[in-house]
Scaffold this active site. Structure first.
Site, PDB file in Angstrom:
ATOM      1  N   ARG A  95      21.828   6.886 -45.614  1.00  0.00           N
ATOM      2  CA  ARG A  95      21.154   5.772 -44.925  1.00  0.00           C
ATOM      3  C   ARG A  95      22.174   4.724 -44.433  1.00  0.00           C
ATOM      4  O   ARG A  95      22.014   4.147 -43.392  1.00  0.00           O
ATOM      5  CB  ARG A  95      20.190   5.113 -45.926  1.00  0.00           C
ATOM      6  CG  ARG A  95      18.975   4.474 -45.309  1.00  0.00           C
ATOM      7  CD  ARG A  95      18.027   3.856 -46.350  1.00  0.00           C
ATOM      8  NE  ARG A  95      17.996   4.458 -47.645  1.00  0.00           N
ATOM      9  CZ  ARG A  95      17.066   5.332 -48.061  1.00  0.00           C
ATOM     10  NH1 ARG A  95      16.085   5.685 -47.271  1.00  0.00           N
ATOM     11  NH2 ARG A  95      17.123   5.831 -49.275  1.00  0.00           N
ATOM     12  N   TYR A  96      23.190   4.462 -45.231  1.00  0.00           N
ATOM     13  CA  TYR A  96      24.180   3.423 -44.918  1.00  0.00           C
ATOM     14  C   TYR A  96      25.537   4.089 -44.694  1.00  0.00           C
ATOM     15  O   TYR A  96      25.837   5.120 -45.303  1.00  0.00           O
ATOM     16  CB  TYR A  96      24.298   2.437 -46.084  1.00  0.00           C
ATOM     17  CG  TYR A  96      22.985   1.832 -46.534  1.00  0.00           C
ATOM     18  CD1 TYR A  96      22.373   0.821 -45.809  1.00  0.00           C
ATOM     19  CD2 TYR A  96      22.352   2.291 -47.690  1.00  0.00           C
ATOM     20  CE1 TYR A  96      21.169   0.267 -46.217  1.00  0.00           C
ATOM     21  CE2 TYR A  96      21.143   1.739 -48.114  1.00  0.00           C
ATOM     22  CZ  TYR A  96      20.556   0.728 -47.374  1.00  0.00           C
ATOM     23  OH  TYR A  96      19.367   0.180 -47.786  1.00  0.00           O
ATOM     24  N   ARG A  99      28.020   4.774 -47.968  1.00  0.00           N
ATOM     25  CA  ARG A  99      27.561   5.389 -49.219  1.00  0.00           C
ATOM     26  C   ARG A  99      26.445   6.382 -48.940  1.00  0.00           C
ATOM     27  O   ARG A  99      25.717   6.253 -47.956  1.00  0.00           O
ATOM     28  CB  ARG A  99      27.110   4.336 -50.221  1.00  0.00           C
ATOM     29  CG  ARG A  99      26.053   3.382 -49.695  1.00  0.00           C
ATOM     30  CD  ARG A  99      26.188   2.029 -50.396  1.00  0.00           C
ATOM     31  NE  ARG A  99      25.118   1.116 -50.022  1.00  0.00           N
ATOM     32  CZ  ARG A  99      25.153   0.337 -48.942  1.00  0.00           C
ATOM     33  NH1 ARG A  99      26.159   0.406 -48.096  1.00  0.00           N
ATOM     34  NH2 ARG A  99      24.158  -0.490 -48.683  1.00  0.00           N
ATOM     35  N   CYS A 108      15.030  15.731 -65.207  1.00  0.00           N
ATOM     36  CA  CYS A 108      15.196  14.428 -65.866  1.00  0.00           C
ATOM     37  C   CYS A 108      14.990  14.590 -67.368  1.00  0.00           C
ATOM     38  O   CYS A 108      14.262  15.486 -67.815  1.00  0.00           O
ATOM     39  CB  CYS A 108      14.165  13.422 -65.351  1.00  0.00           C
ATOM     40  SG  CYS A 108      14.300  13.138 -63.577  1.00  0.00           S
ATOM     41  N   CYS A 112       9.519   9.617 -65.702  1.00  0.00           N
ATOM     42  CA  CYS A 112       8.950   8.266 -65.778  1.00  0.00           C
ATOM     43  C   CYS A 112       7.692   8.206 -64.921  1.00  0.00           C
ATOM     44  O   CYS A 112       7.688   8.681 -63.785  1.00  0.00           O
ATOM     45  CB  CYS A 112       9.973   7.256 -65.282  1.00  0.00           C
ATOM     46  SG  CYS A 112      11.590   7.507 -66.030  1.00  0.00           S
ATOM     47  N   CYS A 115       7.998   6.579 -61.431  1.00  0.00           N
ATOM     48  CA  CYS A 115       9.091   7.041 -60.562  1.00  0.00           C
ATOM     49  C   CYS A 115       8.628   7.133 -59.106  1.00  0.00           C
ATOM     50  O   CYS A 115       7.625   7.776 -58.815  1.00  0.00           O
ATOM     51  CB  CYS A 115       9.568   8.410 -61.024  1.00  0.00           C
ATOM     52  SG  CYS A 115      10.876   9.080 -59.977  1.00  0.00           S
ATOM     53  N   ARG A 117      10.108   8.778 -56.899  1.00  0.00           N
ATOM     54  CA  ARG A 117      10.371  10.148 -56.429  1.00  0.00           C
ATOM     55  C   ARG A 117       9.587  11.156 -57.258  1.00  0.00           C
ATOM     56  O   ARG A 117       9.962  12.317 -57.356  1.00  0.00           O
ATOM     57  CB  ARG A 117      11.868  10.466 -56.503  1.00  0.00           C
ATOM     58  CG  ARG A 117      12.727   9.657 -55.570  1.00  0.00           C
ATOM     59  CD  ARG A 117      14.060  10.348 -55.263  1.00  0.00           C
ATOM     60  NE  ARG A 117      14.838   9.527 -54.348  1.00  0.00           N
ATOM     61  CZ  ARG A 117      15.851   8.738 -54.710  1.00  0.00           C
ATOM     62  NH1 ARG A 117      16.226   8.699 -55.969  1.00  0.00           N
ATOM     63  NH2 ARG A 117      16.489   8.014 -53.818  1.00  0.00           N
ATOM     64  N   ASP A 277       7.665   0.478 -55.273  1.00  0.00           N
ATOM     65  CA  ASP A 277       7.485   1.055 -53.937  1.00  0.00           C
ATOM     66  C   ASP A 277       6.049   1.506 -53.682  1.00  0.00           C
ATOM     67  O   ASP A 277       5.217   1.512 -54.588  1.00  0.00           O
ATOM     68  CB  ASP A 277       8.427   2.255 -53.772  1.00  0.00           C
ATOM     69  CG  ASP A 277       9.873   1.804 -53.742  1.00  0.00           C
ATOM     70  OD1 ASP A 277      10.181   0.884 -52.977  1.00  0.00           O
ATOM     71  OD2 ASP A 277      10.681   2.378 -54.493  1.00  0.00           O
ATOM     72  N   ASP A 314      12.423  -1.965 -50.859  1.00  0.00           N
ATOM     73  CA  ASP A 314      12.886  -0.897 -49.975  1.00  0.00           C
ATOM     74  C   ASP A 314      11.810  -0.649 -48.935  1.00  0.00           C
ATOM     75  O   ASP A 314      10.672  -0.282 -49.281  1.00  0.00           O
ATOM     76  CB  ASP A 314      13.120   0.383 -50.791  1.00  0.00           C
ATOM     77  CG  ASP A 314      14.587   0.641 -50.999  1.00  0.00           C
ATOM     78  OD1 ASP A 314      15.290   0.855 -49.988  1.00  0.00           O
ATOM     79  OD2 ASP A 314      15.018   0.634 -52.165  1.00  0.00           O
ATOM     80  N   LYS A 321      16.960  -1.782 -47.682  1.00  0.00           N
ATOM     81  CA  LYS A 321      16.552  -2.827 -48.642  1.00  0.00           C
ATOM     82  C   LYS A 321      16.462  -4.198 -47.981  1.00  0.00           C
ATOM     83  O   LYS A 321      17.310  -4.558 -47.169  1.00  0.00           O
ATOM     84  CB  LYS A 321      17.574  -2.926 -49.776  1.00  0.00           C
ATOM     85  CG  LYS A 321      17.528  -1.770 -50.726  1.00  0.00           C
ATOM     86  CD  LYS A 321      18.477  -1.976 -51.881  1.00  0.00           C
ATOM     87  CE  LYS A 321      18.377  -0.793 -52.825  1.00  0.00           C
ATOM     88  NZ  LYS A 321      18.683   0.481 -52.155  1.00  0.00           N
TER      89      LYS A 321
HETATM   90  S1  SF4 Z   1      13.054   7.232 -62.560  1.00  0.00           S
HETATM   91 FE1  SF4 Z   1      12.471   9.240 -61.682  1.00  0.00          FE
HETATM   92  S2  SF4 Z   1      14.394  10.252 -61.185  1.00  0.00           S
HETATM   93 FE2  SF4 Z   1      14.862   8.545 -62.600  1.00  0.00          FE
HETATM   94  S3  SF4 Z   1      14.818   9.487 -64.650  1.00  0.00           S
HETATM   95 FE3  SF4 Z   1      12.768   8.657 -64.291  1.00  0.00          FE
HETATM   96  S4  SF4 Z   1      11.638  10.408 -63.399  1.00  0.00           S
HETATM   97 FE4  SF4 Z   1      13.796  10.906 -63.250  1.00  0.00          FE
END
Ligand code: SF4
Length: 364
Positions: A95-96, A99, A108, A112, A115, A117, A277, A314, A321
């Protein structure tokens, strides 16, 4: 995840590894259903932090599925910050200019519930292979503007030590790269995974920066302190990015305690506070921007600047951001400014400038 001293492997083995394991916990049937749609995994040591008497326990909220994850609201997005829009080759978001994000694994230590994603992490089972990253490494080599490669998730610290070493060594052969940055929740959710061997695998020519994600002061355990001590002891830069999460840390007191403990107990600079998000299925974690600004105003007034993160949003569509303030400028008339000070006061300030500016002085 196949090497190390055995302690963290047992921790994973004894924890929740799939939705059906939820049967042994006091989790309602409706919540099990969400575990069938999005991956579930919680290490045993992290489960042990949950207060089972409190249905709204902040550790439980982040770790165990809720039926509300299956409620998608209008306007929520599968790819909330436009990672796919900026993907020149598989497993890369660029994106930038300086980086780039690299997804070496989609695995993972804990999945979470908040999350952003969670859909890609749940859809992809792929772990690390060097072959899968070859197009990414070739892209990095021919993109001379790059300075940082950010390993992100999945969680890169779920990779084996040898895999991390191999990837670092390949990145080190690209002369314009200066930093390897690792975005990880492992120091939070599986801190015993951070071993001297893991640290050794990450240390080399490139500056190493580890960015953790502690979201609540109760996550700062003795094991987490030891993990962060090892990372800092190796000379790695240690930062933290938290997510502003309803029912977890959306209070001034909790956020203050978190930011202070990050600095004073872990030596981790609070870097970003992310506004939650527009990912699908996380509306029960989302607070208003007004609430975030209110918390930031309190942090800025009461805490050392070292303890204050930058609050960011974001933008959807991959537009990057936006720092969200709070805005301390109330009005401006030429060189006369009016600011809101931390103590709720309204303060006038007049800029004193040479007119016209002294060119030589400016060039100095
Ligand atoms: S925030 Fe998402 S990508 Fe990061 S450890 Fe938790 S589940 Fe995995």
């Amino acid at each position: 995840m196949s090497d190390g001293n055995g302690r963290w492997q047992n921790d994973l083995q004894d924890g929740i590894r799939r939705a059906s394991d939820l049967q042994r916990l006091p989790v309602g049937e409706a919540d099990h259903a969400a575990g069938g749609s999005f991956k579930v995994r919680v290490p045993a040591s992290h489960l042990s932090l949950i207060d089972w008497q409190d249905p709204d326990d902040p550790i439980r909220r982040q770790a165990l599925p809720s039926a509300r994850e299956l409620e998608f609201l209008d306007g929520e997005l599968e790819d909330p910050i436009g990672d796919a829009v900026h993907s020149p080759v598989p497993r890369v978001t660029h994106r930038y200019a300086d980086r780039v994000l690299l997804y070496p694994t989609y695995i993972c230590a804990m999945y979470c519930r908040h999350c952003f994603r969670k859909e890609s992490v749940s859809a992809e089972a792929a772990g690390y292979t060097l072959a899968a990253l070859q197009p990414a490494l070739e892209y990095f080599a021919r993109t001379s503007s790059l300075r940082e490669v950010i390993l992100t998730g999945g969680d890169p610290l779920t990779m084996a030590d040898d895999q991390l070493r191999e990837l670092r060594q390949h990145l080190e052969t690209i002369p314009h790269l200066r930093m390897i940055r690792i975005h990880t929740r492992v120091p939070v959710t599986l801190p015993t995974r951070v071993t001297p061997e893991l640290v050794d695998a990450l240390a080399g020519r490139l500056m190493t920066c580890v960015v953790t994600q502690f979201n609540h002061p109760r996550e700062i355990t003795l094991e987490a302190r030891e993990a962060c001590r090892l990372l800092r002891g190796a000379g790695f830069m240690l930062l933290n990015q938290s997510v502003l999460l309803a029912g977890v840390n959306d209070s001034v007191d909790v956020m203050k305690a978190l930011c202070q403990e990050l600095v004073y107990a872990l030596g981790a600079k609070p870097y970003y506070l992310h506004h939650c998000d527009l990912a699908r299925g996380i509306s029960h974690f989302r607070t208003s921007i007004d609430r975030g600004l209110e918390i930031m105003r309190a942090l800025r007034g009461d805490l050392s600047g070292l303890c204050v993160p930058t609050y960011v949003l974001d933008l959807p569509g991959g537009y990057g951001k936006i720092p969200l303030g709070p805005n301390y400028v109330q009005t401006r008339d030429g060189n006369d400014w009016v600011f809101a000070s931390y103590d709720q006061g309204v303060r006038a300030y007049r800029e004193i400038l040479r007119c016209p500016p002294d060119r030589e002085e400016v060039q100095d």
